[in-house]
Enzyme design. Structure first.
Site, PDB file in Angstrom:
ATOM      1  N   ARG A  92       0.901  -0.881   0.110  1.00 39.87           N
ATOM      2  CA  ARG A  92      -0.140  -0.367  -0.600  1.00 39.87           C
ATOM      3  C   ARG A  92       1.078   0.961  -0.141  1.00 39.87           C
ATOM      4  NH1 ARG A  92      -1.878  -0.233   4.749  1.00 39.87           N
ATOM      5  NH2 ARG A  92      -1.983  -2.281   5.524  1.00 39.87           N
ATOM      6  N   HIS A 256     -11.008  -3.661  11.136  1.00 38.21           N
ATOM      7  CA  HIS A 256      -9.709  -4.306  10.667  1.00 38.21           C
ATOM      8  C   HIS A 256      -9.506  -5.144  11.223  1.00 38.21           C
ATOM      9  CE1 HIS A 256      -5.597  -4.314   8.458  1.00 38.21           C
ATOM     10  NE2 HIS A 256      -6.198  -4.552   7.976  1.00 38.21           N
ATOM     11  N   CYS A 281       1.489  -9.670  11.472  1.00 34.22           N
ATOM     12  CA  CYS A 281       1.313  -9.853  12.672  1.00 34.22           C
ATOM     13  C   CYS A 281       0.766 -11.079  13.443  1.00 34.22           C
ATOM     14  CB  CYS A 281       0.990  -8.610  13.878  1.00 34.22           C
ATOM     15  SG  CYS A 281       2.081  -7.192  13.480  1.00 34.22           S
ATOM     16  N   ASP A 298      -9.658 -10.182   7.245  1.00 33.61           N
ATOM     17  CA  ASP A 298      -9.003  -8.982   7.100  1.00 33.61           C
ATOM     18  C   ASP A 298     -10.459  -7.904   7.441  1.00 33.61           C
ATOM     19  OD1 ASP A 298      -7.151  -7.549   6.301  1.00 33.61           O
ATOM     20  OD2 ASP A 298      -8.402  -7.205   4.627  1.00 33.61           O
ATOM     21  N   ALA A 396       4.964 -10.697  -0.682  1.00 34.58           N
ATOM     22  CA  ALA A 396       4.089 -11.325  -1.839  1.00 34.58           C
ATOM     23  C   ALA A 396       2.526 -12.647  -1.486  1.00 34.58           C
ATOM     24  CB  ALA A 396       4.802 -13.025  -2.134  1.00 34.58           C
ATOM     25  N   ARG A 428       2.483  -6.698  18.003  1.00 35.25           N
ATOM     26  CA  ARG A 428       3.799  -6.926  17.474  1.00 35.25           C
ATOM     27  C   ARG A 428       5.071  -6.018  18.418  1.00 35.25           C
ATOM     28  NH1 ARG A 428       7.321 -10.048  13.411  1.00 35.25           N
ATOM     29  NH2 ARG A 428       5.779 -10.280  11.791  1.00 35.25           N
TER      30      ARG A 428
END
Ligand code: SPV
Ligand code: MN
Length: 637
Positions: A92, A256, A281, A298, A396, A428
Site C-alpha cells: 500500500r 480491520h 502480525c 481481514d 507476496a 507485535r
C-alpha cells in the site's frame, strides 16, 4: 424501469458498449449507476466498456482476458496463475493515498491522510483524463457482506485491469442480482481504477502519478497508476475507508478484523472471536488455526441486531501474505495452495523453471533462478545497495475464494451475521504485553488495549521496516473520520447490549534475551481456548493492573489436552509477569501520539491514560519492575 434513451450519456455508452453489455447496464434501471459508468467513460476514455453480470461466463471472460493480456500467466497447476506488480508497487502507498474532506475538517484529521476535497478531486480527475485510452474497461458489481442482508453494501467497480476485476471476483460476492433488487436511490460505493500506462513488463510506469483518493462525501474512490491489490481493488481497503466513514455517521462499526470460531468439542460449543492485528502480525494465522473455524481474515462489519453484537466477513476470499506459509505452520492454507484445480492468483512470488510458485519460508527447496517481483531472479542477486534480493517479495500474496478452505464456518454467509463473544487486539511487541490478558470491561479494553496497540512496521506498507509505530485498533491506515470520534463510536457501540463481548489483548512475539520466541507458533491456540473458557465462566483468573490473566493450572491442562505437551511453571511465570516499565512507556507513547494526531480526542481519554501511567508508576514502588502472576491483589473469579 428507468428509460435511458434521453440520458446525456446514452450516445457515448451505446458507442462504447456492445448491445449485450449496454443491455445489462440498462436492465438494472439504476440511474446513478448509469450516470457513474457514463461519467467515468467520458473522463477516462476507454476504447470500449464491458458490463458484467453474475454469470460464470462473465467471470471466465475476465479471467481469459487477464491471461490474454499477460496481466496473469498460467502456472503449472491447473487453475493457478501468477501476477506481478512493479518493483515499486509491492505494498500500500500511504504517500499517494488521501481522504478527501471539507477544508474545515482537514485540521481535525491529524494522522489520517487528509486533503482538501475540491483540490484533491481536481488533481485526480486531471490524472484520470483519457487514462484508459487504448484499453477496455470492465464494470463489475459486487456486494460487501452477504447479499440482501442488513450488512450489505453494494459496490460498482470500473477498471481497465482484468487482474483487478479477477481478484474482485475471487474476493467478493457477486452483486449484479443484488443491484437488481435494490430500492431506488439506495446508496452504493463506486470505484474507478486504472493501471495507467504500462511498461514492457506490464507494470504501471507513471508511479509519480499514482493516486488513491477517497471522496468521503460522495462515497467514490479514484485510483490511478498502480496495480498492487491494496491500492487497486476497490472493494478492499478503499471500500473499507468509505465504510468506516459511513459507520461513524450511522453508529455501527467497520473494523480491520478477522472473524473465527473457537471449537470446544467436549462441550459442543462454537464461540466467535473477531481480532485486529496490524499487517503481518499473525492475523491470518489466528483466523486459520487448525481445528477451529474461519469466517473471515481481514475486514468485519459489526451491527447491533436484536440487541446482539453481530458480525459478518465483508469479503468472500483471502488476499493473504504468503511468506512463511508452510506445511508445519499453516497446514490448511498450504494444502489448499498445493491442490490443483483451484482458481488461485499468486502475486510477486518466484516462478521456477518448473513453472511452480516459490516463496520465502515455504519450507521446501527452491530453484536457484526464475522470474520474480524484481524481474529475472537468481540466487545471490543483489540490489543497488548490494543487499541480497529475496526470491519472492516479503509482501507476496495469494488470492483465493474462502469456499476452498476445509475449515470454513458454515455460518459465514448468514445474513444476520454471527454472534461475537470475544474481541482480540494483537500487536507485535517483543518485551511488553503478556501472551493474553482479558480487559476488565469494554471501555477499558478500547482505551487501554485497542488504542495502545502498536507494531513494528512491515513490508505490507511501502517504507522502512521494523520501526515501532502506533496502530490504534490496527486501523490507523483506514480510519477516515477524526480519531477521537472513532474511539467514541467504538466505546458507545455496545450501549444497550445485554451481552458485551470480552476484550483480549494478545502478543505472540515475546522473546527471551537472546531474541528467541518464548513459545511455539501454535501456542496461540491455547490462549484462545483459555479465552473461550473465560467467556463461558469456566475458569478463574488472576487480576493484573490492566485486567485478568490465566492461572498456571488452566494453561497446563490446555497444553496437555491440545498438544499433549508439558508447560512448565517457569515458562508460565516468565510469559505472564506484568512488565511495569514497558507498559508505562507504551501508554506514554500513546498519550504523545493522540496529543499530536487526534486533535478531537476527548480530555476524558487522556485522563484515563495518564491516571493509568500514575497508577503503574506507583505500583513499581510496591512490587518492583515486575508483578508476578497472582501477586497483584487476590485471585478473583
Ligand atoms: C493489509 O495490509 O492489511 C492487507 C493487505 O490486508 S492490503 O490489501 O494491501 O491492505
Ligand atoms: Mn488488511
Amino acid at each position: 424501469m428507468a428509460d435511458f434513451d434521453n440520458n446525456r450519456f446514452a450516445p457515448l455508452l451505446t458507442s462504447k458498449m456492445s448491445p449485450e453489455s449496454y443491455g445489462k447496464l440498462v436492465e438494472l434501471g439504476n440511474e446513478p449507476l448509469f450516470a457513474f459508468v457514463g461519467e467515468y467513460t467520458e473522463l477516462c476514455e476507454p476504447d470500449s466498456v464491458y458490463m458484467c453480470d453474475d454469470s460464470d461466463g462473465d467471470a471466465e471472460y475476465i479471467r481469459q482476458n487477464s491471461l490474454r493480456r499477460g496481466e496473469e500467466n498460467p502456472l503449472a497447476k491447473e487453475g493457478q496463475t501468477i501476477h506481478y506488480d512493479g518493483s515499486e508497487d509491492q505494498g500500500r502507498a500511504p504517500g499517494a493515498t488521501k481522504n478527501l474532506v471539507a477544508k474545515e475538517l482537514v485540521p481535525l484529521m491529524g494522522a489520517l491522510l487528509a486533503k482538501e476535497r475540491q483540490e484533491g478531486l481536481a488533481e485526480v480527475r486531471e490524472i484520470l483524463k483519457g487514462i484508459m485510452k487504448g484499453k477496455q474497461a470492465v464494470v463489475k458489481l459486487s456486494c460487501e457482506g452477504p447479499t440482501q442482508s442488513p450488512f450489505s453494501i453494494a459496490c460498482a467497480q470500473m477498471t481497465d485491469s482484468f487482474y483487478v476485476a479477477h481478484s474482485e471476483d475471487l474476493l467478493y460476492r457477486r452483486g449484479y442480482e443484488h443491484f437488481r433488487l435494490m430500492a431506488p436511490g439506495e446508496r452504493f460505493f463506486r470505484f474507478v481504477h486504472s493501471a495507467g500506462r504500462l511498461d514492457e513488463n506490464g507494470n504501471s510506469k507513471d508511479l509519480d502519478q499514482r493516486r488513491i483518493y477517497q471522496d468521503l462525501d460522495d462515497y467514490i474512490v479514484m485510483s490511478a497508476n498502480n496495480q498492487y491489490a491494496g491500492n487497486s481493488v476497490g472493494l478492499k481497503k478503499h471500500a473499507m475507508r468509505l465504510a468506516i466513514k459511513l459507520s461513524g455517521t450511522e453508529g455501527w462499526l467497520c473494523e480491520h478484523m478477522f472473524a473465527m470460531a473457537v471449537q470446544n468439542e467436549k462441550k459442543g460449543r462454537s464461540t466467535c472471536f473477531c481480532g485486529a492485528f496490524p499487517s503481518a502480525c499473525g492475523k491470518t494465522a489466528t483466523a486459520m488455526l487448525p481445528g477451529e473455524k474461519i469466517i473471515g481474515d481481514d475486514i468485519a462489519y459489526f451491527r447491533k441486531i436484536n440487541g446482539e453484537f453481530r458480525a459478518v466477513n465483508v469479503e468472500n476470499g483471502i488476499f493473504g501474505i504468503i511468506k512463511d506459509v508452510n506445511g508445519a505452520d499453516d497446514p490448511l492454507i498450504f494444502k489448499t495452495l498445493q491442490t490443483p484445480g483451484r482458481e488461485i492468483i499468486f502475486s510477486n512470488v518466484l516462478t521456477g523453471p518448473d513453472n511452480e510458485p516459490y516463496w520465502q519460508g515455504m519450507g521446501v527447496d527452491h530453484p536457484s533462478s526464475g522470474r520474480s517481483f524484481c524481474g529475472e531472479w537468481f540466487a545471490g542477486k543483489t540490489d543497488e545497495q548490494a543487499k541480497p534480493i529475496p526470491l519472492a517479495h516479503s509482501n507476496a500474496r495469494y488470492t483465493l475464494r474462502l469456499g476452498y478452505l476445509e475449515n470454513i464456518d458454515p455460518a459465514y454467509n448468514d445474513k444476520n451475521g454471527v454472534l461475537v463473544e470475544g474481541i482480540i487486539y494483537g500487536g507485535r511487541d517483543s518485551d511488553t504485553s503478556v501472551p493474553i490478558e482479558e480487559s476488565t470491561d469494554w471501555k477499558s479494553g478500547i482505551l487501554l488495549k485497542a488504542c495502545t496497540l502498536e507494531s513494528e512496521t512491515t513490508s505490507a506498507v511501502i517504507g522502512e521496516e521494523g520501526v515501532l509505530a502506533p496502530q490504534p485498533m490496527a486501523n490507523l491506515d483506514f480510519i477516515s473520520y477524526p480519531i477521537g470520534a472513532y474511539i467514541t463510536n467504538n466505546i458507545r457501540f455496545v450501549e444497550g447490549m445485554e451481552k458485551v463481548p470480552r476484550i483480549y489483548a494478545v502478543n505472540y512475539f515475546l522473546r527471551d534475551n537472546k531474541g528467541h520466541f518464548l513459545t511455539h507458533k501454535l501456542a496461540k491456540k491455547v490462549w484462545l481456548h483459555w479465552a473461550e473458557q473465560r467467556i463461558h465462566n469456566e475458569v478463574d483468573a488472576y487480576r493484573t493492573p490492566l485486567g485478568f490473566i490465566p492461572r498456571y493450572e488452566d494453561l497446563k491442562s490446555l497444553f496437555g489436552e491440545i498438544f499433549g505437551e508439558d508447560f512448565s511453571e517457569e515458562l508460565y511465570r516468565e510469559l505472564f509477569k506484568f512488565r511495569i516499565d514497558p507498559w508505562v512507556a507504551k501508554i506514554s507513547r500513546a498519550v504523545r501520539f493522540y496529543t499530536r494526531n487526534a486533535p478531537d480526542c476527548p480530555k476524558e481519554y487522556f485522563e484515563i491514560w495518564k491516571s493509568t501511567v500514575h497508577k503503574l508508576t506507583a505500583l513499581k514502588e510496591r512490587y518492583g519492575r515486575f508483578i508476578a502472576p497472582g501477586d497483584y491483589e487476590e485471585s478473583v473469579g
